[in-house]
Write an enzyme that holds these catalytic residues in place. Structure first.
Site, PDB file in Angstrom:
ATOM      1  N   LYS A 138      -5.956 -52.003  56.879  1.00  0.00           N
ATOM      2  CA  LYS A 138      -4.908 -51.550  57.798  1.00  0.00           C
ATOM      3  C   LYS A 138      -4.612 -52.643  58.810  1.00  0.00           C
ATOM      4  O   LYS A 138      -5.525 -53.211  59.411  1.00  0.00           O
ATOM      5  CB  LYS A 138      -5.328 -50.258  58.504  1.00  0.00           C
ATOM      6  CG  LYS A 138      -4.199 -49.620  59.320  1.00  0.00           C
ATOM      7  CD  LYS A 138      -4.561 -48.212  59.767  1.00  0.00           C
ATOM      8  CE  LYS A 138      -3.468 -47.600  60.620  1.00  0.00           C
ATOM      9  NZ  LYS A 138      -2.168 -47.496  59.897  1.00  0.00           N
ATOM     10  N   ASN A 197       2.196 -39.477  60.768  1.00  0.00           N
ATOM     11  CA  ASN A 197       1.245 -38.903  59.820  1.00  0.00           C
ATOM     12  C   ASN A 197       1.877 -37.686  59.157  1.00  0.00           C
ATOM     13  O   ASN A 197       2.423 -36.826  59.846  1.00  0.00           O
ATOM     14  CB  ASN A 197      -0.047 -38.514  60.544  1.00  0.00           C
ATOM     15  CG  ASN A 197      -1.189 -38.237  59.590  1.00  0.00           C
ATOM     16  OD1 ASN A 197      -1.103 -37.375  58.729  1.00  0.00           O
ATOM     17  ND2 ASN A 197      -2.281 -38.980  59.748  1.00  0.00           N
ATOM     18  N   HIS A 219     -10.135 -46.436  60.154  1.00  0.00           N
ATOM     19  CA  HIS A 219      -9.367 -46.624  58.920  1.00  0.00           C
ATOM     20  C   HIS A 219      -9.992 -47.743  58.087  1.00  0.00           C
ATOM     21  O   HIS A 219     -10.851 -48.487  58.560  1.00  0.00           O
ATOM     22  CB  HIS A 219      -7.905 -46.976  59.230  1.00  0.00           C
ATOM     23  CG  HIS A 219      -7.077 -45.791  59.600  1.00  0.00           C
ATOM     24  ND1 HIS A 219      -7.008 -45.322  60.895  1.00  0.00           N
ATOM     25  CD2 HIS A 219      -6.279 -44.974  58.855  1.00  0.00           C
ATOM     26  CE1 HIS A 219      -6.206 -44.266  60.927  1.00  0.00           C
ATOM     27  NE2 HIS A 219      -5.755 -44.033  59.711  1.00  0.00           N
ATOM     28  N   HIS A 220      -9.504 -47.878  56.882  1.00  0.00           N
ATOM     29  CA  HIS A 220      -9.955 -48.903  55.943  1.00  0.00           C
ATOM     30  C   HIS A 220      -9.684 -50.313  56.483  1.00  0.00           C
ATOM     31  O   HIS A 220      -8.849 -50.515  57.372  1.00  0.00           O
ATOM     32  CB  HIS A 220      -9.255 -48.714  54.591  1.00  0.00           C
ATOM     33  CG  HIS A 220      -7.758 -48.646  54.709  1.00  0.00           C
ATOM     34  ND1 HIS A 220      -6.948 -49.761  54.684  1.00  0.00           N
ATOM     35  CD2 HIS A 220      -6.933 -47.580  54.881  1.00  0.00           C
ATOM     36  CE1 HIS A 220      -5.689 -49.396  54.827  1.00  0.00           C
ATOM     37  NE2 HIS A 220      -5.639 -48.085  54.947  1.00  0.00           N
ATOM     38  N   ALA A 236       7.592 -39.900  60.939  1.00  0.00           N
ATOM     39  CA  ALA A 236       6.338 -39.372  61.469  1.00  0.00           C
ATOM     40  C   ALA A 236       5.230 -40.390  61.296  1.00  0.00           C
ATOM     41  O   ALA A 236       5.239 -41.186  60.356  1.00  0.00           O
ATOM     42  CB  ALA A 236       5.961 -38.067  60.761  1.00  0.00           C
ATOM     43  N   GLY A 274       4.080 -50.319  44.467  1.00  0.00           N
ATOM     44  CA  GLY A 274       2.842 -50.874  43.940  1.00  0.00           C
ATOM     45  C   GLY A 274       1.662 -50.787  44.872  1.00  0.00           C
ATOM     46  O   GLY A 274       0.530 -51.077  44.470  1.00  0.00           O
ATOM     47  N   ARG A 311       8.817 -55.576  46.630  1.00  0.00           N
ATOM     48  CA  ARG A 311       9.432 -56.712  47.307  1.00  0.00           C
ATOM     49  C   ARG A 311       9.997 -57.702  46.282  1.00  0.00           C
ATOM     50  O   ARG A 311       9.574 -57.738  45.119  1.00  0.00           O
ATOM     51  CB  ARG A 311       8.421 -57.410  48.205  1.00  0.00           C
ATOM     52  CG  ARG A 311       7.294 -58.053  47.455  1.00  0.00           C
ATOM     53  CD  ARG A 311       6.237 -58.598  48.402  1.00  0.00           C
ATOM     54  NE  ARG A 311       5.166 -59.257  47.672  1.00  0.00           N
ATOM     55  CZ  ARG A 311       4.166 -58.633  47.071  1.00  0.00           C
ATOM     56  NH1 ARG A 311       4.104 -57.316  47.107  1.00  0.00           N
ATOM     57  NH2 ARG A 311       3.231 -59.317  46.432  1.00  0.00           N
ATOM     58  N   GLY A 341      -0.916 -45.363  64.125  1.00  0.00           N
ATOM     59  CA  GLY A 341       0.230 -44.603  64.608  1.00  0.00           C
ATOM     60  C   GLY A 341      -0.142 -43.171  64.923  1.00  0.00           C
ATOM     61  O   GLY A 341       0.373 -42.572  65.883  1.00  0.00           O
ATOM     62  N   THR A 342      -1.060 -42.609  64.148  1.00  0.00           N
ATOM     63  CA  THR A 342      -1.504 -41.237  64.395  1.00  0.00           C
ATOM     64  C   THR A 342      -2.249 -41.134  65.716  1.00  0.00           C
ATOM     65  O   THR A 342      -2.036 -40.189  66.488  1.00  0.00           O
ATOM     66  CB  THR A 342      -2.406 -40.755  63.246  1.00  0.00           C
ATOM     67  OG1 THR A 342      -1.658 -40.799  62.029  1.00  0.00           O
ATOM     68  CG2 THR A 342      -2.895 -39.341  63.487  1.00  0.00           C
TER      69      THR A 342
END
Length: 270
Positions: free
Chosen positions: A160, A125, A156-157, A123, A11, A36, A166-167
């Site tokens: 987050k 990304n 990022h937005h 990964a 979702g 969840r 992480g990238t």
């Protein structure tokens, strides 16, 4: 044989994109979709949730009841949820594609241990472009890294929850490894107040969280009189979703092992 894929966090923003990516890819089909426990989305048709029409796959909150409907789980959720899913997949011999970020060292150790039993692509990304950038960063670091200041800037937005991304950390790790440095000791993640002069061997990180930015990363290799910038900007989450499905298809004939997108894209042979 068609690879049957399940989506965790169906979702969410990424989950819906993953449903679309699986539906449009050849050689795979959506077998299950999960949310969840207690989610209001349980029972909803996954295709309708993703805006692509009825698929006949109802969102569930119980992996056990759906275990015969999928071969591989794609998981872009939260570390605590992903670790539960890893335990299930090991017990039931299901492959995994993991795009969740924010794991601590214990979490990363658990993923490595699980890969002795099942095949995992893990990964930070799944964009083809970002993974190509990793290789470009290694080459730039080899040529310029000992003679310039290196800074990683990411945006990022506003939703987050982890920082740096992480990238961004992966970018720093590729650079540090190339230069024989340890990111844990050479990474600088916060500057405030009287910081003193910048050390040459630092790898700095800056984070922006704003609006609906999908993901932007730029690395500076800054020397006196010139600066090289290597950038990647994502305009749609579909680039990550398509990469994750590609990784899942690549895993189809792997029995076990821990892999990343460098393996999937065969970038080591460039």
């Amino acid at each position: 044989m068609t690879l049957k894929i399940a989506i965790a966090g169906a979702g969410g923003r990424m989950g819906r994109q993953l449903i679309q990516a699986v539906h449009s890819a050849e050689g795979v089909e959506l077998g299950a979709a999960f949310e969840r426990k207690g989610s209001s989305l349980v029972g909803t048709d996954a295709g309708e949730l993703a805006g692509i029409g009825h698929l006949g796959v109802a969102v569930s909150d119980d992996l056990e009841s759906q275990k015969d409907k999928f071969d591989l789980l794609i998981d872009f959720t939260r570390p605590e949820g992903t670790l539960e899913h890893i335990a299930f997949c090991v017990a039931n011999n299901k492959k995994m594609v993991i795009g969740t970020t924010g794991f601590d060292e214990n979490g990363k150790t658990a993923i490595k241990a699980a890969s002795d039993k099942i095949a995992i692509v893990f990964a930070s990304n799944f964009s083809v472009g970002v993974n190509l950038v990793f290789k470009l960063l290694e080459k730039a670091a080899k040529v310029m890294g000992d003679y310039c200041d290196i800074e990683v800037i990411e945006a990022h937005h506003r939703h987050k929850v982890d920082a740096p991304s992480g990238t961004a950390l992966s970018m720093g790790e590729h650079i540090a490894k190339t230069l024989g440095r340890d990111l844990k000791t050479h990474g600088v993640f916060c500057r405030e107040g009287i910081t003193g002069e910048r050390k040459r061997d630092e790898i700095g990180f800056s984070t922006i969280r704003a609006s609906d930015v999908v993901g932007e990363h730029t690395v500076w290799f800054a020397d006196i009189g010139e600066r090289v910038e290597i950038s990647h900007k994502a305009s749609s989450r579909m680039t990550f979703a398509n990469g994750a499905v590609r990784a899942g298809k690549w895993l189809e004939n792997k029995a076990n092992g821990l892999f990343d997108m460098t393996d999937v894209l065969d970038l080591n042979n460039l």
